[in-house]
Enzyme design. Structure first.
Site, PDB file in Angstrom:
ATOM      1  N   ASN A   1       0.854  -1.194   0.000  1.00  0.00           N
ATOM      2  CA  ASN A   1       0.000   0.000   0.000  1.00  0.00           C
ATOM      3  C   ASN A   1       0.891   1.245   0.000  1.00  0.00           C
ATOM      4  OD1 ASN A   1      -1.414   2.293   1.049  1.00  0.00           O
ATOM      5  ND2 ASN A   1      -3.112   0.937   1.535  1.00  0.00           N
TER       6      ASN A   1
ATOM      7  N   HIS B   1       0.941   6.332   1.583  1.00  0.00           N
ATOM      8  CA  HIS B   1       1.686   7.319   2.365  1.00  0.00           C
ATOM      9  C   HIS B   1       2.757   8.053   1.571  1.00  0.00           C
ATOM     10  CE1 HIS B   1      -0.695   6.672   5.707  1.00  0.00           C
ATOM     11  NE2 HIS B   1      -0.049   5.683   6.299  1.00  0.00           N
TER      12      HIS B   1
ATOM     13  N   HIS C   1      -5.614   3.548  -1.857  1.00  0.00           N
ATOM     14  CA  HIS C   1      -6.943   3.879  -1.333  1.00  0.00           C
ATOM     15  C   HIS C   1      -7.293   5.277  -1.824  1.00  0.00           C
ATOM     16  CE1 HIS C   1      -9.654   4.140   2.543  1.00  0.00           C
ATOM     17  NE2 HIS C   1     -10.320   4.443   1.443  1.00  0.00           N
TER      18      HIS C   1
ATOM     19  N   ARG D   1      -9.507   7.911  -1.239  1.00  0.00           N
ATOM     20  CA  ARG D   1     -10.497   8.298  -0.226  1.00  0.00           C
ATOM     21  C   ARG D   1     -11.403   9.396  -0.765  1.00  0.00           C
ATOM     22  NH1 ARG D   1      -9.290   6.859   5.360  1.00  0.00           N
ATOM     23  NH2 ARG D   1     -10.907   8.377   5.798  1.00  0.00           N
TER      24      ARG D   1
ATOM     25  N   ARG E   1      -7.319  12.675   0.745  1.00  0.00           N
ATOM     26  CA  ARG E   1      -6.250  13.191   1.614  1.00  0.00           C
ATOM     27  C   ARG E   1      -4.866  12.727   1.170  1.00  0.00           C
ATOM     28  NH1 ARG E   1      -7.337   9.949   7.186  1.00  0.00           N
ATOM     29  NH2 ARG E   1      -9.302  11.041   7.020  1.00  0.00           N
TER      30      ARG E   1
ATOM     31  N   GLU F   1      -8.655   0.325  -2.969  1.00  0.00           N
ATOM     32  CA  GLU F   1      -9.543   0.362  -1.801  1.00  0.00           C
ATOM     33  C   GLU F   1     -10.470   1.550  -1.948  1.00  0.00           C
ATOM     34  OE1 GLU F   1      -6.069  -1.194   1.286  1.00  0.00           O
ATOM     35  OE2 GLU F   1      -6.966   0.778   1.546  1.00  0.00           O
TER      36      GLU F   1
ATOM     37  N   THR G   1      -8.427   3.570   8.343  1.00  0.00           N
ATOM     38  CA  THR G   1      -9.640   2.756   8.340  1.00  0.00           C
ATOM     39  C   THR G   1      -9.789   2.050   9.687  1.00  0.00           C
ATOM     40  OG1 THR G   1      -9.039   2.327   6.049  1.00  0.00           O
ATOM     41  CG2 THR G   1     -10.910   1.107   6.921  1.00  0.00           C
TER      42      THR G   1
ATOM     43  N   GLU H   1     -11.005  -9.470   2.963  1.00  0.00           N
ATOM     44  CA  GLU H   1      -9.743  -9.086   3.592  1.00  0.00           C
ATOM     45  C   GLU H   1     -10.037  -8.978   5.079  1.00  0.00           C
ATOM     46  OE1 GLU H   1      -7.224  -6.192   1.722  1.00  0.00           O
ATOM     47  OE2 GLU H   1      -6.452  -5.500   3.654  1.00  0.00           O
TER      48      GLU H   1
ATOM     49  N   HIS I   1      -3.848  -4.654   7.758  1.00  0.00           N
ATOM     50  CA  HIS I   1      -4.007  -3.500   8.641  1.00  0.00           C
ATOM     51  C   HIS I   1      -3.172  -3.640   9.910  1.00  0.00           C
ATOM     52  CE1 HIS I   1      -5.556   0.136  10.391  1.00  0.00           C
ATOM     53  NE2 HIS I   1      -6.032   0.414   9.205  1.00  0.00           N
TER      54      HIS I   1
HETATM   55  N1  PXP Z   1      -5.987  -3.143   4.046  1.00  0.00           N
HETATM   56  C1  PXP Z   1      -6.953  -2.200   4.059  1.00  0.00           C
HETATM   57  C2  PXP Z   1      -8.304  -2.569   3.572  1.00  0.00           C
HETATM   58  C3  PXP Z   1      -6.674  -0.881   4.488  1.00  0.00           C
HETATM   59  O1  PXP Z   1      -7.652   0.039   4.509  1.00  0.00           O
HETATM   60  C4  PXP Z   1      -5.369  -0.562   4.877  1.00  0.00           C
HETATM   61  C5  PXP Z   1      -5.027   0.838   5.285  1.00  0.00           C
HETATM   62  O2  PXP Z   1      -5.224   1.685   4.200  1.00  0.00           O
HETATM   63  C6  PXP Z   1      -4.391  -1.574   4.825  1.00  0.00           C
HETATM   64  C7  PXP Z   1      -4.740  -2.858   4.431  1.00  0.00           C
HETATM   65  C8  PXP Z   1      -2.977  -1.327   5.222  1.00  0.00           C
HETATM   66  O3  PXP Z   1      -2.902  -1.024   6.570  1.00  0.00           O
HETATM   67  P1  PXP Z   1      -1.551  -0.458   7.166  1.00  0.00           P
HETATM   68  O4  PXP Z   1      -1.276   0.843   6.471  1.00  0.00           O
HETATM   69  O5  PXP Z   1      -1.828  -0.314   8.623  1.00  0.00           O
HETATM   70  O6  PXP Z   1      -0.489  -1.483   6.860  1.00  0.00           O
END
Ligand code: PXP
Length: 243
Positions: free
Chosen positions: A7, A10, A43, A45, A49, A70, A101, A151, A191
């Site tokens: 992901n 960031h 993601h 959003r 953001r 996402e 999330t 997930e 997550h």
């Molecule tokens: N899976 C989903 C569905 C998420 O919303 C997120 C956060 O955007 C992640 C995985 C990744 O989580 P983390 O950034 O805490 O590793």
């Protein structure tokens, strides 16, 4: 082997802090792939953001591995996904005031909207996944709503990691993974995962995919993104055995 979705939200978070044009998430696509990422996850959003609409276009163009988008279950987001057609969509709950999330999607409480969105996206050939807490009721509703994957939200486990309650959360994830597999759903998880709490998660039964962002990107600041992805891939390859 379990697929690693990286992901890269960031990277866009850092860019948006200055509202300029760097760092570009596309740079992260290239380095994550060089490190062995099996998937790129972003993601989009509603509040934009971090990832912007143009990032979605650019990431889809640049990525040679599948892209997992996402999104919240809203008409706007579903239409964007249907138009851009990523490999997979993972539907998540979204609250504007949240930092990230929090909690899984309430598939039961939003059943009609989730089902309609899942149908619309499946018709476009997109793999539909639902981000749910490890609860059997939500998993069964996910199947009825037409999802192909769930997930499992590992946030509660990650929060409790290192305490006496971690095992309870791990057991919930194991039961949920078994139930999802029995129902014919692909099992994904994500997550709050990091290099310390990941090994037991890699051992979850039937796990096919992990999506990891915050901790991996945080580590990449110091050791580089390619190396950070390699490190997570190594934990997965060792089958959860801690160094
Ligand atoms: N899976 C989903 C569905 C998420 O919303 C997120 C956060 O955007 C992640 C995985 C990744 O989580 P983390 O950034 O805490 O590793």
């Amino acid at each position: 082997m379990i697929r690693l979705g990286v992901n890269i939200d960031h990277v866009a978070t850092v860019r948006q802090a200055r509202m300029i044009d760097e760092p570009d998430p596309v740079w992260a696509v290239v380095l994550a792939e060089l490190g062995g990422a099996d998937q790129i996850t972003i993601h989009l959003r509603e509040d934009r953001r971090h990832i912007q609409d143009r990032d979605l276009v650019n990431v889809l163009e640049a990525a040679q591995v599948p892209v997992n988008l996402e999104l919240a279950v809203t008409p706007e987001m579903v239409e964007i996904a249907a138009d851009k057609r990523p490999h997979a969509v993972c539907m998540v709950p979204e609250k504007r005031e949240e930092v990230t999330t929090e909690g899984g999607l309430d598939v039961i409480g939003n059943f009609d909207a989730v089902k309609a969105a899942a149908e619309r996206l499946s018709d476009e050939g997109i793999l539909v996944s639902l981000f749910v807490d490890p609860e059997v009721d939500q998993i069964e509703a996910s199947l009825r709503a037409g999802a192909k994957a769930v997930e499992l939200h590992t946030g509660a486990y990650a929060e409790k990691f290192g305490t006496k309650d971690a095992n309870v959360e791990l057991q919930r994830l194991i039961t949920a993974a078994e139930r999802a597999h029995e129902a014919g759903l692909q099992v994904h998880a994500g997550h709050g995962l990091n290099v310390r709490n990941l090994p037991p998660i890699v051992e979850l039964p039937y796990l096919e995919e992990l999506n990891i962002g915050h901790a991996l990107i945080g580590r990449a600041i110091f050791i580089g993104l390619k190396a950070a992805v390699e490190e997570y891939k190594g934990i997965i390859a060792r089958g959860g055995v801690t160094r």
